[in-house]
Motif scaffolding. Structure first.
Motif, PDB file in Angstrom:
ATOM      1  N   GLU A   1     -17.786  -2.925 -78.225  1.00  0.00           N
ATOM      2  CA  GLU A   1     -16.797  -3.991 -78.373  1.00  0.00           C
ATOM      3  C   GLU A   1     -16.248  -4.039 -79.794  1.00  0.00           C
ATOM      4  OE1 GLU A   1     -14.303  -7.099 -77.419  1.00  0.00           O
ATOM      5  OE2 GLU A   1     -15.518  -5.920 -76.033  1.00  0.00           O
ATOM      6  N   ALA A   2     -17.113  -3.885 -80.772  1.00  0.00           N
ATOM      7  CA  ALA A   2     -16.686  -3.947 -82.176  1.00  0.00           C
ATOM      8  C   ALA A   2     -15.728  -2.820 -82.527  1.00  0.00           C
ATOM      9  CB  ALA A   2     -17.907  -3.900 -83.090  1.00  0.00           C
ATOM     10  N   ALA A   3     -15.889  -1.671 -81.911  1.00  0.00           N
ATOM     11  CA  ALA A   3     -15.009  -0.542 -82.204  1.00  0.00           C
ATOM     12  C   ALA A   3     -13.555  -0.868 -81.904  1.00  0.00           C
ATOM     13  CB  ALA A   3     -15.452   0.685 -81.413  1.00  0.00           C
ATOM     14  N   LYS A   4     -13.316  -1.794 -80.974  1.00  0.00           N
ATOM     15  CA  LYS A   4     -11.943  -2.199 -80.673  1.00  0.00           C
ATOM     16  C   LYS A   4     -11.248  -2.759 -81.908  1.00  0.00           C
ATOM     17  CE  LYS A   4     -12.781  -3.454 -75.805  1.00  0.00           C
ATOM     18  NZ  LYS A   4     -12.778  -4.575 -74.819  1.00  0.00           N
ATOM     19  N   ASP A   5     -12.028  -3.434 -82.775  1.00  0.00           N
ATOM     20  CA  ASP A   5     -11.445  -4.032 -83.972  1.00  0.00           C
ATOM     21  C   ASP A   5     -11.090  -2.997 -85.028  1.00  0.00           C
ATOM     22  OD1 ASP A   5     -11.916  -6.340 -82.597  1.00  0.00           O
ATOM     23  OD2 ASP A   5     -13.117  -7.314 -84.140  1.00  0.00           O
ATOM     24  N   PHE A   6     -11.483  -1.754 -84.802  1.00  0.00           N
ATOM     25  CA  PHE A   6     -11.114  -0.646 -85.684  1.00  0.00           C
ATOM     26  C   PHE A   6     -10.037   0.219 -85.025  1.00  0.00           C
ATOM     27  CE2 PHE A   6     -15.267  -2.032 -87.012  1.00  0.00           C
ATOM     28  CZ  PHE A   6     -15.259  -1.901 -88.392  1.00  0.00           C
ATOM     29  N   GLY A   7      -9.420  -0.323 -83.991  1.00  0.00           N
ATOM     30  CA  GLY A   7      -8.339   0.379 -83.318  1.00  0.00           C
ATOM     31  C   GLY A   7      -8.774   1.334 -82.225  1.00  0.00           C
TER      32      GLY A   7
END
Length: 219
Positions: free
Chosen positions: A92-98
């Motif tokens: 999920e956090a990887a989404k915030d890195f595009g």
């Protein structure tokens, strides 16, 4: 006209692992169609977790033979946690890195269920994800362990439960005219494609009617 399909998953669900080829097939099939693809985390709690590697291996033998897999999944990742926040929060956090595609969760799935790595541990999930997506591992770990990410993961898990589906993978298919279909537990592309095609056809029919006759009378 448009259709949206939302895939609810737990990164360490074996049936989600087996459903990934179908998800990829659908994305390729509808690459030029007005179909939006999204995935959300739906955490599996203790009641849905294997209690031992012996039990996990039994389930892996069953699911592997059902899908005619030439290999068996690896239960070495199992650490008897009540839930597995690290791999799901990292994805999920990887989404915030595009990184909104499937790379991170697929890499974690492979590391855990094919190689038996302990991806239930933060450092291992982060290392796998950072390598797969080219993200700074330290920054990813900070983001993945943040209250914001856990809140998002628990919110999408609660959203999954409101749909009254109990199995993962689960898919919610919707179109712009209000049609809605919830499909739980299936890991093949064909039934999902049939629903998407039907919804695209209905939406196109509504668009055609509107082009010929306009909108409904005000009263």
């Amino acid at each position: 006209m448009s259709v949206k399909i939302t895939y609810y998953l737990d990164v360490l669900s074996s049936w989600c692992y087996w459903a990934e080829p179908a998800w990829t097939e659908l994305k390729l099939r509808y690459a030029k169609a007005p179909v939006e693809f999204a995935w959300k985390i739906a955490l599996i709690d203790e009641s849905g977790m294997s209690k031992s590697r012996l039990q996990a291996d039994w389930f892996y033998r069953r699911s592997g033979t059902i899908v005619r897999s030439p290999f068996m999944l690896h239960s070495g990742w199992l650490t008897h946690s009540k839930e597995y926040l690290p791999p799901n929060c990292v994805a999920e956090a990887a989404k915030d890195f595009g990184v909104t595609d499937d790379r991170v969760r697929l890499a974690i799935m492979e590391a855990g269920m094919r190689e038996g790595q302990h991806v239930g541990e933060w450092d291992i999930s982060v290392a796998v994800a950072a390598k797969a997506a080219g993200i700074n591992a330290t920054a990813l770990l900070v983001k993945a362990q943040s209250p914001e990410i856990e809140k998002r993961v628990r919110a999408t898990t609660a959203e999954f439960h409101t749909l009254q589906m109990t199995q993962r993978p689960a898919f919610l298919v919707e179109n712009n005219i209000g049609d809605r279909s919830a499909i739980s537990g299936l890991a093949k592309a064909a039934p999902l494609a049939a629903v998407i095609d039907a919804m695209l056809e209905d939406a196109a029919a509504y668009a055609s009617y509107a082009a010929h006759h306009g909108g409904p009378p005000a009263s």
